[in-house]
Scaffold this motif. Structure first.
Motif, PDB file in Angstrom:
ATOM      1  N   LEU A   1       0.836  -1.197   0.000  1.00  0.00           N
ATOM      2  CA  LEU A   1       0.000   0.000   0.000  1.00  0.00           C
ATOM      3  C   LEU A   1       0.875   1.253   0.000  1.00  0.00           C
ATOM      4  O   LEU A   1       0.663   2.173  -0.790  1.00  0.00           O
ATOM      5  N   PHE A   2       1.871   1.276   0.881  1.00  0.00           N
ATOM      6  CA  PHE A   2       2.738   2.451   0.947  1.00  0.00           C
ATOM      7  C   PHE A   2       3.559   2.620  -0.325  1.00  0.00           C
ATOM      8  O   PHE A   2       3.765   3.738  -0.787  1.00  0.00           O
ATOM      9  N   GLN A   3       4.006   1.523  -0.906  1.00  0.00           N
ATOM     10  CA  GLN A   3       4.746   1.595  -2.164  1.00  0.00           C
ATOM     11  C   GLN A   3       3.843   2.166  -3.259  1.00  0.00           C
ATOM     12  O   GLN A   3       4.278   2.989  -4.062  1.00  0.00           O
ATOM     13  N   ALA A   4       2.595   1.739  -3.277  1.00  0.00           N
ATOM     14  CA  ALA A   4       1.663   2.235  -4.292  1.00  0.00           C
ATOM     15  C   ALA A   4       1.398   3.725  -4.116  1.00  0.00           C
ATOM     16  O   ALA A   4       1.256   4.459  -5.100  1.00  0.00           O
ATOM     17  N   LEU A   5       1.327   4.181  -2.884  1.00  0.00           N
ATOM     18  CA  LEU A   5       0.980   5.578  -2.628  1.00  0.00           C
ATOM     19  C   LEU A   5       2.177   6.528  -2.590  1.00  0.00           C
ATOM     20  O   LEU A   5       1.994   7.738  -2.520  1.00  0.00           O
ATOM     21  N   CYS A   6       3.385   6.003  -2.654  1.00  0.00           N
ATOM     22  CA  CYS A   6       4.559   6.867  -2.505  1.00  0.00           C
ATOM     23  C   CYS A   6       4.950   7.592  -3.789  1.00  0.00           C
ATOM     24  O   CYS A   6       5.772   8.494  -3.753  1.00  0.00           O
ATOM     25  N   ASP A   7       4.355   7.235  -4.907  1.00  0.00           N
ATOM     26  CA  ASP A   7       4.721   7.840  -6.177  1.00  0.00           C
ATOM     27  C   ASP A   7       3.800   9.026  -6.485  1.00  0.00           C
ATOM     28  O   ASP A   7       2.579   8.889  -6.412  1.00  0.00           O
ATOM     29  N   PRO A   8       4.357  10.182  -6.850  1.00  0.00           N
ATOM     30  CA  PRO A   8       3.523  11.359  -7.135  1.00  0.00           C
ATOM     31  C   PRO A   8       2.515  11.135  -8.272  1.00  0.00           C
ATOM     32  O   PRO A   8       1.400  11.656  -8.204  1.00  0.00           O
TER      33      PRO A   8
ATOM     34  N   ARG B   1       0.385   1.154 -16.285  1.00  0.00           N
ATOM     35  CA  ARG B   1       1.264   0.471 -15.318  1.00  0.00           C
ATOM     36  C   ARG B   1       1.025   0.998 -13.906  1.00  0.00           C
ATOM     37  O   ARG B   1       0.984   0.232 -12.950  1.00  0.00           O
ATOM     38  N   HIS B   2       0.879   2.309 -13.767  1.00  0.00           N
ATOM     39  CA  HIS B   2       0.625   2.888 -12.445  1.00  0.00           C
ATOM     40  C   HIS B   2      -0.718   2.417 -11.891  1.00  0.00           C
ATOM     41  O   HIS B   2      -0.829   2.095 -10.699  1.00  0.00           O
ATOM     42  N   LEU B   3      -1.729   2.343 -12.739  1.00  0.00           N
ATOM     43  CA  LEU B   3      -3.034   1.850 -12.287  1.00  0.00           C
ATOM     44  C   LEU B   3      -2.947   0.380 -11.872  1.00  0.00           C
ATOM     45  O   LEU B   3      -3.596  -0.035 -10.919  1.00  0.00           O
ATOM     46  N   ALA B   4      -2.131  -0.397 -12.574  1.00  0.00           N
ATOM     47  CA  ALA B   4      -1.950  -1.810 -12.208  1.00  0.00           C
ATOM     48  C   ALA B   4      -1.321  -1.935 -10.822  1.00  0.00           C
ATOM     49  O   ALA B   4      -1.704  -2.808 -10.030  1.00  0.00           O
ATOM     50  N   ILE B   5      -0.372  -1.067 -10.503  1.00  0.00           N
ATOM     51  CA  ILE B   5       0.257  -1.078  -9.180  1.00  0.00           C
ATOM     52  C   ILE B   5      -0.774  -0.714  -8.115  1.00  0.00           C
ATOM     53  O   ILE B   5      -0.852  -1.355  -7.059  1.00  0.00           O
ATOM     54  N   LEU B   6      -1.586   0.303  -8.387  1.00  0.00           N
ATOM     55  CA  LEU B   6      -2.639   0.681  -7.449  1.00  0.00           C
ATOM     56  C   LEU B   6      -3.663  -0.434  -7.278  1.00  0.00           C
ATOM     57  O   LEU B   6      -4.159  -0.666  -6.174  1.00  0.00           O
TER      58      LEU B   6
ATOM     59  N   GLY C   1      -5.337  12.512 -18.044  1.00  0.00           N
ATOM     60  CA  GLY C   1      -5.433  13.961 -17.926  1.00  0.00           C
ATOM     61  C   GLY C   1      -4.781  14.526 -16.682  1.00  0.00           C
ATOM     62  O   GLY C   1      -4.557  15.726 -16.594  1.00  0.00           O
ATOM     63  N   CYS C   2      -4.439  13.687 -15.722  1.00  0.00           N
ATOM     64  CA  CYS C   2      -3.880  14.188 -14.459  1.00  0.00           C
ATOM     65  C   CYS C   2      -2.363  14.319 -14.484  1.00  0.00           C
ATOM     66  O   CYS C   2      -1.791  14.909 -13.581  1.00  0.00           O
ATOM     67  N   CYS C   3      -1.742  13.772 -15.482  1.00  0.00           N
ATOM     68  CA  CYS C   3      -0.279  13.757 -15.456  1.00  0.00           C
ATOM     69  C   CYS C   3       0.284  13.704 -16.880  1.00  0.00           C
ATOM     70  O   CYS C   3      -0.407  13.331 -17.811  1.00  0.00           O
ATOM     71  N   ASN C   4       1.525  14.063 -17.006  1.00  0.00           N
ATOM     72  CA  ASN C   4       2.198  14.024 -18.307  1.00  0.00           C
ATOM     73  C   ASN C   4       2.907  12.698 -18.492  1.00  0.00           C
ATOM     74  O   ASN C   4       4.130  12.626 -18.550  1.00  0.00           O
ATOM     75  N   VAL C   5       2.119  11.637 -18.562  1.00  0.00           N
ATOM     76  CA  VAL C   5       2.667  10.297 -18.721  1.00  0.00           C
ATOM     77  C   VAL C   5       1.926   9.630 -19.866  1.00  0.00           C
ATOM     78  O   VAL C   5       0.715   9.811 -20.023  1.00  0.00           O
ATOM     79  N   HIS C   6       2.652   8.890 -20.653  1.00  0.00           N
ATOM     80  CA  HIS C   6       2.068   8.160 -21.774  1.00  0.00           C
ATOM     81  C   HIS C   6       1.027   7.165 -21.265  1.00  0.00           C
ATOM     82  O   HIS C   6       1.092   6.705 -20.124  1.00  0.00           O
TER      83      HIS C   6
END
Length: 112
Positions: free
Chosen positions: A22-29, A62-67, A51-56
């Motif tokens: 949980l903390f690993q998932a939440l530690c990334d901006p 990938r970030h959603l998969a981690i969450l 729309g929330c970030c400048n990421v492809h």
């Protein structure tokens, strides 16, 4: 220094609530921005969430998969799209449990 059994019990209670995933998932901006974006919506596709970030798109995916692995979001496939929804009640419950365990540990230390 020997600790009291009460203090050990309280600290063990805290340890049960501290989930590294949980903390690993939440530690990334970027993931925090995704959590905020999802908190303001019923459900979003990966494309809508970008729309929330400048990421492809693939990076957001990938970030959603981690969450999702951490239990912060859930995914539902609808046709060709996958919709992500923040598990806000579960996240709030986890954070409240951590706060309560921290309070209990602090109280036990004060009375030890």
């Amino acid at each position: 220094m020997n600790s009291s059994p009460c203090l050990e019990d309280c600290c063990a209670g805290l340890g049960r609530h501290l989930d590294p995933e949980l903390f690993q998932a939440l530690c990334d901006p970027i993931r925090l921005n995704l959590v905020v974006r999802l908190a303001g919506a019923e459900a979003l596709t990966v494309g809508e969430a970008t729309g929330c970030c400048n990421v492809h798109l693939s990076g957001v995916s990938r970030h959603l998969a981690i969450l999702k692995r951490a239990g912060v979001v859930e995914a539902e496939k609808r046709g060709r799209e996958v919709y992500y929804r923040l598990r806000s009640a579960e996240l709030a419950r986890s954070l409240r449990a951590i706060a309560a365990a921290l309070d209990a540990s602090r109280e036990a230390l004060a009375h030890a």
